[in-house]
Design a protein around this motif. Structure first.
Motif: not given
Lengths: 162, 134
Positions: A141-142, A145-146, A149, B23-25, B27-28
């Protein structure tokens, strides 16, 4: 590692019948002809295959251009279905390329019939737990998202399927 | 820190689900400790400790603007981690390209053998197609 999502997922159709493609993975003479990074070779006399559930595949990769390297691959096969499936844990040791440490990695290869006598390979690879940490699904999941990024942060996209 | 140690620090930091959530937070958007703690079932000091671990790994940087201490995600070490994994993909891509070539060669020899012997396909015989030409 079981039950976690693989970090690498590859689907690829090859233009050969399934039985032959399966043999390319399980017959030492075949495997030595194609396996591994460019420049390697696999001494035939060091290959030892016993392909069945609970069996193994063992070989050594040498690199004529880099005489110091000697990669030993021992796969413990956990699940084998003739012509359809290979699943096992590869133990990679020996004198490895710089930046690669001895590790274990689970690999699963499925062989599926496609139209016109072709074969679809479904490859999954789980990277070593002690390196990527106790990978639970949050890892993936991470990473999804990463990955976004990273794409935004760098002009060169990193193509990881999760 | 050497490249390998940095990678170990990154993967070690990523091994914790709370840190991945943080980190996911990030990222936003950049965020304060208070903002990061809100969605998590843990205390603010615990989040602070996780932030320190992420900072040590180079995954975040922390800046102070006025009274607010903001955490910001740093993409470069993540990219190195992704590239480390990507090596394995490249391995497969290279190997599968060689597999394509090998299968084409084996089948070509099989067809040629069929034509000359009129027998059943010998493509079932194990590997070493080139031996047949010797």
């Amino acid at each position: 590692m079981d039950g976690d999502n693989p970090q690498i997922v590859i689907s690829r159709v090859v233009d050969a019948p399934r039985e032959l493609v399966y043999r390319a993975f399980t017959d030492p003479d075949h495997l030595a002809a194609w396996w591994g990074p460019i420049g390697n070779s696999i001494p035939r006399e060091e290959m030892d295959f016993d392909v069945r559930p609970g069996g193994y595949q063992r070989w050594t990769e040498v690199f004529p251009a880099q005489p110091g390297l000697r990669v030993e691959v021992h796969i413990d096969l956990t699940d084998v279905a003739d012509g359809e499936l290979l699943d096992g844990v590869a133990h990679v040791t020996g004198q490895l390329p710089e930046g690669i440490e001895p590790h274990e990695t689970r690999m699963r290869v499925e062989f599926h019939d496609e139209a016109d006598g072709r074969t679809r390979l479904e490859i999954r690879q789980w990277l070593p737990g002690r390196v990527v940490g106790p990978a639970d699904q949050g890892w993936n999941e991470a990473f999804s998202k990463l990955d976004t990024t990273l794409r935004n942060a760098h002009p060169v996209a990193v193509d990881i399927e999760v | 820190m050497s490249g390998s140690d940095q990678l170990s620090a990154v993967f070690s930091a990523l091994a914790d689900p709370t840190r991945r959530a943080i980190l996911a937070e990030l990222a936003d958007r950049d965020a304060t400790v208070t903002e990061l703690t809100a969605p998590l079932p843990i205390s603010m000091p615990a989040v602070s400790r996780h932030l320190k671990a992420l900072e040590r790994a180079g995954l975040i940087s922390r800046t102070r603007s006025g009274k607010l201490r903001m955490s910001r995600i740093e993409a470069a070490p993540l990219r190195e981690a992704a590239e480390w994994i990507e090596r394995y993909r490249r391995f497969w891509d290279t190997s599968l390209t060689r597999l394509d070539a090998h299968l084409a060669a084996v089948q070509a020899v099989g067809r040629a053998t069929d034509r000359t012997t009129h027998g059943p396909s010998t493509s079932d015989s194990p590997g070493k197609p080139h031996d047949k030409e010797n």
